[in-house]
Design an enzyme around this catalytic site. Sequence first.
Site, PDB file in Angstrom:
ATOM      1  CB  SER A  22     -11.197   8.215  67.724  1.00 14.37           C
ATOM      2  OG  SER A  22     -10.828   8.714  66.459  1.00 14.37           O
ATOM      3  CE1 TYR A  44      -6.890   4.478  67.663  1.00 13.66           C
ATOM      4  CE2 TYR A  44      -8.090   5.638  65.944  1.00 13.66           C
ATOM      5  CZ  TYR A  44      -7.524   5.612  67.199  1.00 13.66           C
ATOM      6  OH  TYR A  44      -7.601   6.728  68.005  1.00 13.66           O
TER       7      TYR A  44
END
Length: 269
Positions: free
Chosen positions: A140, A153
């Site tokens: 990501s 995360y």
Amino acid sequence: MTFAGQVVWITGASSGIGEAAAYAFARAGARLVLSSRRIDELERVRRACDRADEHHVVALDLGRADTFPALVATVLARCGGIDVLVNNGGVSQRALATDTTAAIERVLMEVNYFGPVALTKAVLPAMRARGAGRVVVVSSVMGHLGTPGRSTYAAAKHALHGYFDSLRAELWREGITVTLVCPGYVNTAISAHALGPQGEQRGPAESTHRSGITPERCAATIVRATARGRSEVYVGGREVAGIYLQRFVPAILRRIVRRMTFSVEARRS
């Protein structure tokens, strides 16, 4: 660009980027192994792929690393080998760091970091024995920076980069490539399924994801980067610029991030 006859194992293949990647790799000629926890959705994806009868569905829970050796043995017995492993499965977060319980932080790390690492380690012996293989990790933009509401995360994605950069350096002489893919906002249900501070799901998808790039565009980047043996690629909209800001002018990025807000109320909107 072809993967004709190659076995491509994709986790998180029941929806979103993983589903789009399944269709893209199948069009490129690959034989697929599709994994997630949702067998019914995996079967739907399999049937929608080109040459549906050539593909296999294998239930997999990234939080259950103890099951991976047996699953890898099953895949090898069915397919004869694994040419490409696409570590795509994961779960996002929408919670302030101070509110998130330790139990949920462990879930996020288990699914987003320890699970992909353990599955890769279970697959690697077969790749090393053949002297060839490709490991793809869908990370990501958050693997390079952090924003409010995504602390654990972001930590998991940062950890993936450290681990797989090191793994790449260890394995390149053995004909095994490692590709990190860093999407920005993609129009999937990832934000709707993100975990809140107690593990509750967030609810409706956020506008940033609804206006993001299509899963098909992200999947096309994954297939192309895998074929070319790229080390790392970025795909998305303007948010990808954050990676370059972090690299070259981090002070500017810090000022931008400080103006970003996150609250329970905003998360529910």
